[in-house]
Design an enzyme around this catalytic site. Structure first.
Site, mmCIF file in Angstrom:
data_model
loop_
_atom_site.group_PDB
_atom_site.id
_atom_site.type_symbol
_atom_site.label_atom_id
_atom_site.label_comp_id
_atom_site.label_asym_id
_atom_site.label_seq_id
_atom_site.Cartn_x
_atom_site.Cartn_y
_atom_site.Cartn_z
ATOM 1 N N GLU A 37 4.376 6.571 4.764
ATOM 2 C CA GLU A 37 4.255 7.031 6.149
ATOM 3 C C GLU A 37 4.898 6.098 7.168
ATOM 4 O O GLU A 37 5.563 6.568 8.091
ATOM 5 C CB GLU A 37 2.766 7.210 6.488
ATOM 6 C CG GLU A 37 2.071 8.255 5.621
ATOM 7 C CD GLU A 37 0.575 8.306 5.880
ATOM 8 O OE1 GLU A 37 0.127 7.638 6.834
ATOM 9 O OE2 GLU A 37 -0.137 9.005 5.144
ATOM 10 N N PRO A 57 0.842 -1.198 0.000
ATOM 11 C CA PRO A 57 0.000 0.000 0.000
ATOM 12 C C PRO A 57 0.880 1.252 0.000
ATOM 13 O O PRO A 57 1.869 1.341 0.736
ATOM 14 C CB PRO A 57 -0.794 -0.129 1.308
ATOM 15 C CG PRO A 57 -0.725 -1.570 1.670
ATOM 16 C CD PRO A 57 0.586 -2.067 1.162
ATOM 17 N N LEU A 58 0.517 2.225 -0.814
ATOM 18 C CA LEU A 58 1.311 3.447 -0.909
ATOM 19 C C LEU A 58 1.367 4.195 0.420
ATOM 20 O O LEU A 58 2.370 4.853 0.722
ATOM 21 C CB LEU A 58 0.736 4.345 -2.008
ATOM 22 C CG LEU A 58 0.940 3.866 -3.453
ATOM 23 C CD1 LEU A 58 0.303 4.834 -4.432
ATOM 24 C CD2 LEU A 58 2.428 3.712 -3.764
ATOM 25 N N CYS A 59 0.299 4.095 1.207
ATOM 26 C CA CYS A 59 0.311 4.790 2.493
ATOM 27 C C CYS A 59 1.379 4.217 3.423
ATOM 28 O O CYS A 59 2.014 4.938 4.201
ATOM 29 C CB CYS A 59 -1.065 4.716 3.159
ATOM 30 S SG CYS A 59 -1.659 3.039 3.444
ATOM 31 N N THR A 60 1.584 2.889 3.348
ATOM 32 C CA THR A 60 2.638 2.264 4.151
ATOM 33 C C THR A 60 4.011 2.731 3.701
ATOM 34 O O THR A 60 4.881 3.045 4.515
ATOM 35 C CB THR A 60 2.543 0.732 4.051
ATOM 36 O OG1 THR A 60 1.292 0.302 4.554
ATOM 37 C CG2 THR A 60 3.669 0.069 4.843
#
EC number: 6.2.1.64
Length: 454
Positions: A220, A214-217
């Protein structure tokens, strides 16, 4: 005593298989020196891939009596290849790093095995004409890419252009394939006889989907070295370079990603980022072990010999090997998908004789079973339209406004091959598909269910 000192024949082990009958031989097996000599002089094998498995395949096939081999690979030798791809060197004057894999592998095997002729091809498999692949008796795959396997599978199945009334392909149009693959201590070898056994597309479900983060992982909360590498590859590259595309085969690009991944890892206190790991994550390189490559290659070479000679029954049809904990091998007989779009008789398409080539190409993009964009079209040995390179596209552009019926020689029905970008499970991939085209209104053609509306 004299008999003990007599030199042994170089083909003594091969002779045990080819010069005498046995209980497991195929129905078309005729033992004798003539069979051995015919394999040596007339059989042509194409090895696709010159990496860890491909190097082993070239060597094993050359030592199994095959003298006419070709090998194709688009990659150049890297330092990380040297631990398992035994044909390549980096000592003193033998500096192979940076040279084409196919050319060096062919040269090394010919130096070691007298009499063998290996023709290297330093190019992408998509850049070769279909007739190139039709010149070989068997295609042996030593690939680590699902995409490349699917393309070669489509090419081989595309030669099935003649069927009987039961949709069984004619034997002379069948192009057998032997496919091998390894991952660490695991591997597989399989025999693919298009139209008879399951093709690669029939069992595509055997291959798990590629792991995606996931791009959020990545942006961030990175938790491991792979997250840091993918952050530099997928996010940081585009932030810094804008519209410039990333080339995984360009050393400067890879070095940039590695340096950025190191910075990211240091920021979050994550260890383990190395250049080789960066290459593995970005290029989805599967870990390889030399012993596994040797075992799977031996199985593939033996199956190739069995297909050509009939000296024993062939594998039916999927061998798995696991040497991670102890040793386990198993043969599974998978069933062919009768509705497979690749190895089946082809999608039936009914058209009006007035349909132009441009309209036909537009229809391919809308067809629910194809969803094929940017399609190139070939009829027999004639290219009707080519999307690339630009020179060929311009050359074939006038055909777009002509009726497909006329371009195909005004035949009532025939087979065409279309190649383009397909969409399956919301993922784009290169696709080569066979279509059975029938023209409504042509002499001798009656109405039938329409596969594509006019």
């Amino acid at each position: 005593m004299a008999d003990l000192e007599a030199p042994q024949s170089k083909t003594r082990d091969l002779d045990k298989l080819l010069l005498r009958a046995g209980n497991l031989v195929g129905p078309d097996f005729y033992p004798g020196a003539e069979l051995r000599d015919d394999i040596r002089d007339y059989v042509r094998i194409l090895v696709v891939g010159a990496g860890g498995l491909g190097c082993e395949l070239l060597k094993d096939l050359a030592l199994s009596g095959f003298r006419n081999l070709d090998v194709i690979d688009m990659d150049r030798i890297e330092v990380t290849n040297l631990n398992r791809q035994f044909l390549f060197r980096q000592i003193l004057l033998l500096e192979d790093v940076g040279k084409p894999k196919a050319e060096v592998a062919a040269k090394r095997v010919m130096e070691r095995v007298s009499g063998v002729e290996i023709v290297p091809h330093f190019s992408r498999i998509e850049d070769k004409e279909l007739d190139f692949y039709n010149d070989f008796n068997i295609i042996a795959l030593g690939l680590d890419s699902i995409e490349a396997r699917r393309y070669i599978n489509g090419v081989a199945c595309g030669f099935l252009v003649e069927y009987d009334e039961d949709d069984t392909p004619r034997r002379e149009t069948i192009k057998p394939m032997v496919d091998g693959g390894t991952e660490g201590f695991k591997g597989h070898a399989r025999v693919i006889v298009p139209g008879v056994t399951p093709c690669f597309e029939c069992t595509i479900w055997l291959f798990p989907p590629q792991v995606k983060f996931p791009l959020c992982t990545l942006a961030e909360t990175p938790r491991n070295a792979a997250h840091c590498i993918e952050y530099a590859h997928l996010i940081k590259w585009h932030e810094v370079h804008g519209g410039k595309s990333f080339d995984p085969d360009e050393p400067e690009h890879m070095k940039w990603v590695y340096d950025e991944a190191i910075k990211r890892a240091e920021l979050f206190g994550i260890p383990g980022v190395t250049y080789s790991l960066t290459q593995g994550v970005v290029k989805n390189i599967i870990p390889a072990i030399a012993s596994t490559n040797a075992i799977i290659s031996a199985a593939c070479a033996l199956e190739t010999l069995k297909i050509v000679s009939g000296c024993s029954k062939t594998l039916a049809n999927y061998l798995t090997y696991n040497g991670g904990e102890g040793l386990h091998t198993k043969v599974t007989e998978f069933v062919r998908d009768q509705d497979c779009l690749v190895c089946g008789p082809g999608i039936l398409i009914e058209l009006d004789t007035s349909i132009t080539l441009q309209k036909f190409i537009d229809m391919l993009e809308e067809h629910p079973k194809l969803l094929l964009s940017k399609a190139s079209v070939k009829h027999g040995k004639d290219s009707l339209y080519m999307q690339a390179p630009p020179v060929l596209e311009e050359m074939h552009r006038p055909n777009l406004s002509k009726p497909l019926y006329d371009l195909m020689g005004r035949v009532q029905k025939d087979t065409v091959h279309v190649f383009g970008t397909g969409l399956k499970n919301e993922e784009k991939h290169s696709s080569l598909t066979k279509l059975r085209v029938v023209f409504k209104g042509a002499d001798g053609v009656t109405d039938m269910d329409t596969a594509i509306g006019a």
